[in-house]
Write a protein that holds these residues in place. Structure first.
Motif, PDB file in Angstrom:
ATOM      1  N   GLY A 134       0.774  -1.232   0.000  1.00  0.00           N
ATOM      2  CA  GLY A 134       0.000   0.000   0.000  1.00  0.00           C
ATOM      3  C   GLY A 134       0.802   1.276   0.000  1.00  0.00           C
ATOM      4  N   ASP A 135       2.090   1.188  -0.291  1.00  0.00           N
ATOM      5  CA  ASP A 135       2.944   2.376  -0.288  1.00  0.00           C
ATOM      6  C   ASP A 135       3.094   3.005  -1.669  1.00  0.00           C
ATOM      7  N   VAL A 136       2.559   2.356  -2.687  1.00  0.00           N
ATOM      8  CA  VAL A 136       2.685   2.843  -4.064  1.00  0.00           C
ATOM      9  C   VAL A 136       1.306   3.254  -4.545  1.00  0.00           C
ATOM     10  N   SER A 137       1.196   4.465  -5.059  1.00  0.00           N
ATOM     11  CA  SER A 137      -0.083   4.985  -5.542  1.00  0.00           C
ATOM     12  C   SER A 137      -0.403   4.399  -6.919  1.00  0.00           C
ATOM     13  N   PRO A 138      -1.663   4.445  -7.328  1.00  0.00           N
ATOM     14  CA  PRO A 138      -2.020   3.965  -8.671  1.00  0.00           C
ATOM     15  C   PRO A 138      -1.305   4.729  -9.781  1.00  0.00           C
ATOM     16  N   LEU A 139      -1.084   6.021  -9.585  1.00  0.00           N
ATOM     17  CA  LEU A 139      -0.377   6.787 -10.601  1.00  0.00           C
ATOM     18  C   LEU A 139       1.061   6.302 -10.754  1.00  0.00           C
ATOM     19  N   GLN A 140       1.718   6.001  -9.643  1.00  0.00           N
ATOM     20  CA  GLN A 140       3.089   5.477  -9.702  1.00  0.00           C
ATOM     21  C   GLN A 140       3.122   4.094 -10.343  1.00  0.00           C
ATOM     22  N   THR A 141       2.134   3.270 -10.029  1.00  0.00           N
ATOM     23  CA  THR A 141       2.049   1.956 -10.667  1.00  0.00           C
ATOM     24  C   THR A 141       1.851   2.087 -12.171  1.00  0.00           C
ATOM     25  N   CYS A 142       1.029   3.038 -12.573  1.00  0.00           N
ATOM     26  CA  CYS A 142       0.798   3.282 -14.000  1.00  0.00           C
ATOM     27  C   CYS A 142       2.076   3.761 -14.687  1.00  0.00           C
ATOM     28  N   ALA A 143       2.863   4.566 -13.991  1.00  0.00           N
ATOM     29  CA  ALA A 143       4.122   5.056 -14.573  1.00  0.00           C
ATOM     30  C   ALA A 143       5.104   3.914 -14.797  1.00  0.00           C
ATOM     31  N   VAL A 144       5.221   3.004 -13.819  1.00  0.00           N
ATOM     32  CA  VAL A 144       6.123   1.859 -13.970  1.00  0.00           C
ATOM     33  C   VAL A 144       5.645   0.944 -15.093  1.00  0.00           C
ATOM     34  N   GLY A 267      11.606   2.671 -10.584  1.00  0.00           N
ATOM     35  CA  GLY A 267      11.104   1.502  -9.884  1.00  0.00           C
ATOM     36  C   GLY A 267      11.929   1.158  -8.657  1.00  0.00           C
ATOM     37  N   ILE A 268      13.253   1.264  -8.765  1.00  0.00           N
ATOM     38  CA  ILE A 268      14.115   1.001  -7.609  1.00  0.00           C
ATOM     39  C   ILE A 268      13.815   1.994  -6.487  1.00  0.00           C
ATOM     40  N   GLY A 269      13.604   3.246  -6.875  1.00  0.00           N
ATOM     41  CA  GLY A 269      13.267   4.253  -5.866  1.00  0.00           C
ATOM     42  C   GLY A 269      11.964   3.953  -5.153  1.00  0.00           C
ATOM     43  N   LEU A 270      10.943   3.493  -5.883  1.00  0.00           N
ATOM     44  CA  LEU A 270       9.669   3.150  -5.257  1.00  0.00           C
ATOM     45  C   LEU A 270       9.804   1.975  -4.297  1.00  0.00           C
ATOM     46  N   VAL A 271      10.580   0.977  -4.686  1.00  0.00           N
ATOM     47  CA  VAL A 271      10.761  -0.198  -3.828  1.00  0.00           C
ATOM     48  C   VAL A 271      11.515   0.171  -2.558  1.00  0.00           C
ATOM     49  N   PRO A 277      11.107   3.459   4.530  1.00  0.00           N
ATOM     50  CA  PRO A 277      10.515   4.796   4.371  1.00  0.00           C
ATOM     51  C   PRO A 277      11.248   5.881   5.132  1.00  0.00           C
ATOM     52  N   ARG A 278      12.004   5.521   6.162  1.00  0.00           N
ATOM     53  CA  ARG A 278      12.688   6.525   6.973  1.00  0.00           C
ATOM     54  C   ARG A 278      14.104   6.830   6.480  1.00  0.00           C
ATOM     55  N   GLN A 279      14.557   6.150   5.454  1.00  0.00           N
ATOM     56  CA  GLN A 279      15.907   6.340   4.942  1.00  0.00           C
ATOM     57  C   GLN A 279      15.839   7.047   3.604  1.00  0.00           C
ATOM     58  N   SER A 280      16.896   7.776   3.297  1.00  0.00           N
ATOM     59  CA  SER A 280      17.020   8.336   1.951  1.00  0.00           C
ATOM     60  C   SER A 280      17.329   7.210   0.973  1.00  0.00           C
ATOM     61  N   LEU A 281      17.192   7.504  -0.311  1.00  0.00           N
ATOM     62  CA  LEU A 281      17.355   6.446  -1.305  1.00  0.00           C
ATOM     63  C   LEU A 281      18.774   5.882  -1.307  1.00  0.00           C
ATOM     64  N   MET A 282      19.774   6.728  -1.301  1.00  0.00           N
ATOM     65  CA  MET A 282      21.152   6.251  -1.315  1.00  0.00           C
ATOM     66  C   MET A 282      21.491   5.521  -0.029  1.00  0.00           C
ATOM     67  N   THR A 283      20.994   5.994   1.098  1.00  0.00           N
ATOM     68  CA  THR A 283      21.255   5.312   2.361  1.00  0.00           C
ATOM     69  C   THR A 283      20.534   3.976   2.428  1.00  0.00           C
ATOM     70  N   ALA A 284      19.293   3.937   1.941  1.00  0.00           N
ATOM     71  CA  ALA A 284      18.515   2.700   1.983  1.00  0.00           C
ATOM     72  C   ALA A 284      19.123   1.626   1.109  1.00  0.00           C
ATOM     73  N   LEU A 285      19.805   1.997   0.047  1.00  0.00           N
ATOM     74  CA  LEU A 285      20.414   1.001  -0.822  1.00  0.00           C
ATOM     75  C   LEU A 285      21.560   0.278  -0.136  1.00  0.00           C
ATOM     76  N   PHE A 286      22.224   0.939   0.808  1.00  0.00           N
ATOM     77  CA  PHE A 286      23.354   0.323   1.514  1.00  0.00           C
ATOM     78  C   PHE A 286      22.996  -0.086   2.946  1.00  0.00           C
ATOM     79  N   TYR A 287      22.020   0.561   3.517  1.00  0.00           N
ATOM     80  CA  TYR A 287      21.669   0.244   4.912  1.00  0.00           C
ATOM     81  C   TYR A 287      20.163   0.381   5.072  1.00  0.00           C
ATOM     82  N   CYS A 288      19.510  -0.755   5.265  1.00  0.00           N
ATOM     83  CA  CYS A 288      18.065  -0.778   5.456  1.00  0.00           C
ATOM     84  C   CYS A 288      17.771  -1.704   6.632  1.00  0.00           C
ATOM     85  N   PRO A 289      17.682  -1.179   7.844  1.00  0.00           N
ATOM     86  CA  PRO A 289      17.520  -2.031   9.030  1.00  0.00           C
ATOM     87  C   PRO A 289      16.206  -2.797   9.003  1.00  0.00           C
TER      88      PRO A 289
END
Length: 386
Positions: A134-144, A267-271, A277-289
């Motif tokens: 439920g974290d992805v909106s229909p518009l974002q799904t349509c874009a992917v 798509g990677i950014g949405l995932v 959700p509390r991490q930035s994209l670059m931080t989440a790619l290397f550290y996602c607790p």
């Protein structure tokens, strides 16, 4: 003896001392011992069943190898150390297979099937694992989804053909030049032409004879030893589309790269935003607790890294293509310039400037965006119907 002398030259290049009976292999040497050794290797390669059987078995086992991809990704999702080992080994295995097929100059559907299968599997995980959160909106799904469809559509358009050189192309071009130089219309009226436009430009075109195909080809055309044909404005043979990139499909190839990279990054950014959700994209790619607490989130995180590796490689290819187009240099021309030591490296070695066809950044891009397949235009011209 320098390494450049041992590298097999392009079929267009003149041979310095030897040429094999077949065009399957070419060598450039300056001693009889090396020529004899190369001949022995060619006879062994054709008669030895071990090496050929190994490559053929890899091609036959393409589907089981692709089925192993989900299993390897799920195994990589068990622990981050195991994921690091598997994600490091996968590109190495793919590159090893690429060098093997590239050395033998053979076509293969493995890379095209792997790309399409990976694209479909990543989209399947996005729909089954990320959308239910439920974290992805229909518009974002349509874009992917739109990006996926455009990527496949651009790939299909690229696969239509690079613009092969045919035997009738030179004759059709000669008749077109005769018609352009003739000031009279078919009805007998006089046609006024500005001096210095079509006539002189066509006169300076240097058509050459391909030593392999034995046909006349236009300037900047090259022979692809993998496809076995000459291609107009040949850039390179791309294993990911199992076809050459030439004058007829170079624009659609660049479009495919652009759409894929943008869709993959989005798509990677949405995932990552859904998993961390509390991490930035670059931080989440290397550290996602806590991402390895559940198998589904760990699998999605591992697939993010898998997609990042593929996207990084294609992004580098996209940058190299954009820079080369800006200098009006094809990949084949860059290789020949480096081999003959006539080109200059630009932008940290990404581009090779030969200075032969470059007319400035703006004109180079105008020429690239407006170029057409010569064979199609000539066959549709009135002079070709006479």
């Amino acid at each position: 003896m320098k390494w450049e002398k041992l590298k097999p030259p392009e079929p267009d290049d003149p041979m310095c001392c030897c040429e094999c009976d077949t065009y399957k292999y070419r060598c450039c040497c300056d001693c009889e011992d090396l020529d004899e050794a190369f001949s022995r290797y060619e006879r062994w390669d054709e008669t030895s069943p071990v090496f050929g059987t190994m490559i053929d078995s890899l091609e036959i086992s393409m589907i089981p190898a692709l089925l192993l991809l989900p299993l390897l990704l799920r195994a990589a999702a068990l622990h981050y150390l195991l994921g690091a080992v598997i994600l490091t080994a996968l590109p190495g295995l793919v590159l090893s297979y690429y060098h093997t097929t590239h050395r033998r100059k053979r076509r293969t559907l493995f890379f095209l099937t792997l790309a399409l299968y990976s694209l479909a599997y990543m989209y399947y995980l996005f729909v089954t694992e990320i959308l239910p959160r439920g974290d992805v909106s229909p518009l974002q799904t349509c874009a992917v989804t739109t990006g996926m469809i455009l990527t496949v559509a651009s790939l299909v358009h690229t696969k239509r053909g690079p613009g092969f050189v045919t035997a009738s192309l030179h004759e059709a071009n000669r008749r077109r030049r005769v018609a352009d130089d003739d000031p009279t219309h078919p009805d007998g009226s006089i046609q006024s032409t500005a001096s210095g436009e079509t006539g002189p430009q066509s006169a300076t075109e240097k058509w050459t004879l391909c030593p392999v195909c034995k046909i006349m080809r236009p300037p900047r055309a090259g022979h692809c030893r993998t496809c076995g044909s000459c291609v107009q404005r040949l850039d390179h043979h791309c294993v990911w589309i199992n076809s050459c990139v030439g004058q007829a499909n170079h624009r659609s190839f660049l479009q495919t790269l652009c759409v894929f990279v943008l869709t993959s990054v989005y798509g990677i950014g949405l995932v990552l935003r859904s998993l961390c959700p509390r991490q930035s994209l670059m931080t989440a790619l290397f550290y996602c607790p806590g991402v390895y607490s559940q198998p589904s989130t760990a699998l999605c995180f591992t697939c993010c890294w898998y997609s990042t590796i593929i996207t990084a490689g294609l992004f580098y290819l996209l940058v190299a293509q954009v820079v080369s187009i800006s200098f009006n240099v094809t990949g084949r021309e860059a290789q020949l310039a480096l081999r003959n030591k006539k080109g200059q490296r630009r932008l940290w070695g990404i581009a090779i400037d030969t200075g032969e066809y470059s007319r400035g950044f703006y004109r180079n891009w105008v020429e690239f965006l407006t170029m057409t397949d010569s064979s199609a235009s000539l066959h549709s011209s009135p002079t070709d119907l006479v």
